[in-house]
Design a protein around this motif. Structure first.
Motif, mmCIF file in Angstrom:
data_model
loop_
_atom_site.group_PDB
_atom_site.id
_atom_site.type_symbol
_atom_site.label_atom_id
_atom_site.label_comp_id
_atom_site.label_asym_id
_atom_site.label_seq_id
_atom_site.Cartn_x
_atom_site.Cartn_y
_atom_site.Cartn_z
ATOM 1 N N VAL A 79 0.758 -1.482 -0.265
ATOM 2 C CA VAL A 79 -0.251 0.083 0.231
ATOM 3 C C VAL A 79 0.885 1.767 0.222
ATOM 4 C CG1 VAL A 79 -1.585 1.402 1.077
ATOM 5 C CG2 VAL A 79 -1.804 -1.153 1.126
ATOM 6 N N SER A 84 2.946 1.770 -3.406
ATOM 7 C CA SER A 84 1.470 2.124 -4.235
ATOM 8 C C SER A 84 1.134 3.653 -4.114
ATOM 9 C CB SER A 84 0.652 0.551 -4.334
ATOM 10 O OG SER A 84 1.176 -0.322 -5.051
ATOM 11 N N ALA A 96 -5.026 0.574 -7.191
ATOM 12 C CA ALA A 96 -6.455 0.777 -6.117
ATOM 13 C C ALA A 96 -6.822 -0.269 -6.458
ATOM 14 C CB ALA A 96 -6.772 2.461 -6.115
ATOM 15 N N THR A 97 -7.247 -0.564 -7.837
ATOM 16 C CA THR A 97 -8.522 -1.963 -7.976
ATOM 17 C C THR A 97 -7.371 -3.216 -7.761
ATOM 18 O OG1 THR A 97 -9.085 -0.064 -9.075
ATOM 19 C CG2 THR A 97 -9.666 -3.146 -9.401
ATOM 20 N N ILE A 142 -4.880 -3.313 -5.327
ATOM 21 C CA ILE A 142 -4.662 -3.841 -4.228
ATOM 22 C C ILE A 142 -6.477 -4.489 -2.958
ATOM 23 C CG2 ILE A 142 -4.732 -2.565 -2.420
ATOM 24 C CD1 ILE A 142 -2.383 -1.410 -3.291
ATOM 25 N N THR A 143 -7.359 -3.459 -3.385
ATOM 26 C CA THR A 143 -8.590 -3.574 -3.250
ATOM 27 C C THR A 143 -9.256 -5.673 -3.247
ATOM 28 O OG1 THR A 143 -9.540 -1.549 -3.738
ATOM 29 C CG2 THR A 143 -11.149 -2.978 -2.898
ATOM 30 N N CYS A 144 -9.428 -6.137 -4.739
ATOM 31 C CA CYS A 144 -9.184 -7.522 -4.990
ATOM 32 C C CYS A 144 -8.673 -7.898 -4.009
ATOM 33 C CB CYS A 144 -9.538 -7.276 -6.394
ATOM 34 S SG CYS A 144 -10.664 -6.637 -7.343
ATOM 35 N N THR A 157 -7.042 -7.272 -0.924
ATOM 36 C CA THR A 157 -7.130 -7.562 0.130
ATOM 37 C C THR A 157 -8.810 -8.279 0.373
ATOM 38 O OG1 THR A 157 -6.975 -4.758 0.476
ATOM 39 C CG2 THR A 157 -7.748 -5.438 2.141
ATOM 40 N N ILE A 158 -9.879 -8.751 -0.093
ATOM 41 C CA ILE A 158 -10.146 -9.696 0.186
ATOM 42 C C ILE A 158 -10.079 -10.969 -0.111
ATOM 43 C CG2 ILE A 158 -12.832 -10.651 -0.953
ATOM 44 C CD1 ILE A 158 -13.170 -8.642 -2.500
ATOM 45 N N SER A 201 -7.869 -11.037 3.151
ATOM 46 C CA SER A 201 -8.966 -11.570 4.731
ATOM 47 C C SER A 201 -9.230 -12.641 5.287
ATOM 48 C CB SER A 201 -10.217 -10.426 4.433
ATOM 49 O OG SER A 201 -11.109 -11.278 3.392
ATOM 50 N N ALA A 215 -12.604 -12.204 -4.968
ATOM 51 C CA ALA A 215 -11.759 -11.267 -5.319
ATOM 52 C C ALA A 215 -11.177 -11.986 -6.474
ATOM 53 C CB ALA A 215 -9.995 -11.611 -4.225
ATOM 54 N N LEU A 225 -14.173 -9.583 -8.402
ATOM 55 C CA LEU A 225 -13.914 -9.016 -8.968
ATOM 56 C C LEU A 225 -13.096 -8.167 -9.342
ATOM 57 C CD1 LEU A 225 -15.000 -6.479 -7.566
ATOM 58 C CD2 LEU A 225 -13.642 -6.418 -5.801
#
Length: 364
Positions: free
Chosen positions: A57, A60, A75-76, A78-80, A82-83, A86, A109, A112
């Protein structure tokens, strides 16, 4: 390379902080020494995914400041990721998240990533033709299985200090090299960021194992490997689909062979852990001979000495994939050669007929 070094330094510092915090508060410690896949003798934090994620993060964010056009992509991604992270982190802390649930989160993920990044299995290259894969009912499930499978595969080979981390760095550097050849700057920067974070983590993981990658770290890195390999191949038709297949073949085939062995040879669930992966056999039947009995000090030496065998073995796939990244016929040949080599080596070791060149001179 700026992104690599920022990520490396960030993760090295963050990992040290996580180690100190985990020891002080007893968070995320692995104190199970009797499991079939355990090879350590003291409680170790298994939450290496946290500093790796944070370093990715940070790096990036700095890369976005330098190249603002990458913001949406990074950003997209890393968002994917992160799922996928988790479920593994939850397992690292609680030990109560089943493999099926972790796999399901990683597949979500990947779905997505399919919609937001267009990371999909969209074609298959053959020596005589390119076969497009366009039907949604085929492409989406295939993409989800492929990405989740690679994430799970990295988790499976994460059996010894430095094993999954170094092999992942090999593959990420290969991705960055090929991305540079075809001018895909997003994949280049993203791969270097993840490679740098993994290298920073390895300072504390290898050889003494002050922290483990954990399920969170393995799923996070594995997911990113799968996504970046898909993006590189599908965004650049000059890169053969067999490049990704050969690049990722060691963890992928280890997973497929393990599932086959458990289901059809031993008659058990493919999710049931066992201690007869290739890396486990090398640990028990080859490295033990070079080090000695299962004592605390000897156990640490055996753990550290196991990984280099597999690092070298993985290069049998990574190097030809990197050299012949656009030659489909050659890549297919090396895929077949790797599978034959894996089965031959596994068969020799499991029958106590290990090749002599595998043995190092015995030292105290």
């Amino acid at each position: 390379m700026f992104s690599f070094f920022v990520s490396f330094l960030s993760c090295a510092l963050l990992t040290l902080l996580v180690i100190k915090t985990a020891r002080k508060h007893g968070l995320g410690l692995d104190g199970d020494f009797g499991g079939v896949q355990k090879a350590h003798s003291h409680a170790v934090a298994r939450i290496g995914g946290i500093p790796i994620f944070l370093a990715v993060v940070v790096a990036s964010g700095i890369s976005i400041l330098r190249e603002p056009q990458m913001m949406a992509w990074l950003a997209t991604l890393i968002t994917c990721a992160t799922i996928a992270l988790s479920g593994g982190i939850a397992e690292d802390y609680t030990g109560r998240v089943s493999p099926l649930r972790r796999l399901a989160l990683t597949m979500i993920a990947a779905a997505l990533g399919y919609w937001l990044l267009d990371a999909r299995v969209g074609r298959l290259d053959l020596p005589w033709a390119v076969v497009p894969i366009e039907a949604l009912w085929i492409v989406l499930p295939l993409t989800m299985l492929a990405v989740a499978g690679i994430a799970n595969a990295i988790n499976i080979i994460d059996g010894f200090n430095g094993l999954a981390g170094v092999i992942s760095i090999f593959m990420l550097l290969s991705l960055s090299y090929v991305a540079l050849q075809v001018g895909d700057m997003f994949v280049l920067v993203a791969a270097l960021i993840v490679a740098g974070a993994t290298a920073g983590f390895l300072i504390w993981n290898y050889p003494v194992g002050l922290i483990f990658l954990g399920d969170g770290g393995a799923y996070f890195i594995g997911f990113l490997l799968g996504e970046l390999a898909l993006l590189l191949v599908m965004r650049n038709p000059g890169v053969s689909t067999w490049y990704a297949a050969l690049l990722l073949i060691y963890p992928a085939f280890e997973t497929i062979f393990s599932a086959y062995r458990r289901m059809f040879v031993r008659g058990k669930s493919p999710a049931m852990p066992d201690g007869i992966h290739l890396h486990s056999l090398i640990f028990r039947r080859i490295v033990q001979w070079t080090v000695g009995p299962r004592e605390a000090r000897a156990l640490m030496k055996r753990n550290a000495r196991t990984s280099p065998y597999l690092w070298l073995f993985s290069l049998l796939a990574v190097i030809p994939a990197t050299v012949f990244w656009k030659n489909t016929t050659t890549l297919m040949f090396f895929c077949l050669l790797f599978i034959i080599s894996y089965l031959w080596l596994y068969g020799r070791i499991v029958r106590f007929k290990s090749p002599r060149w595998l043995f190092l001179s015995k030292k105290d």
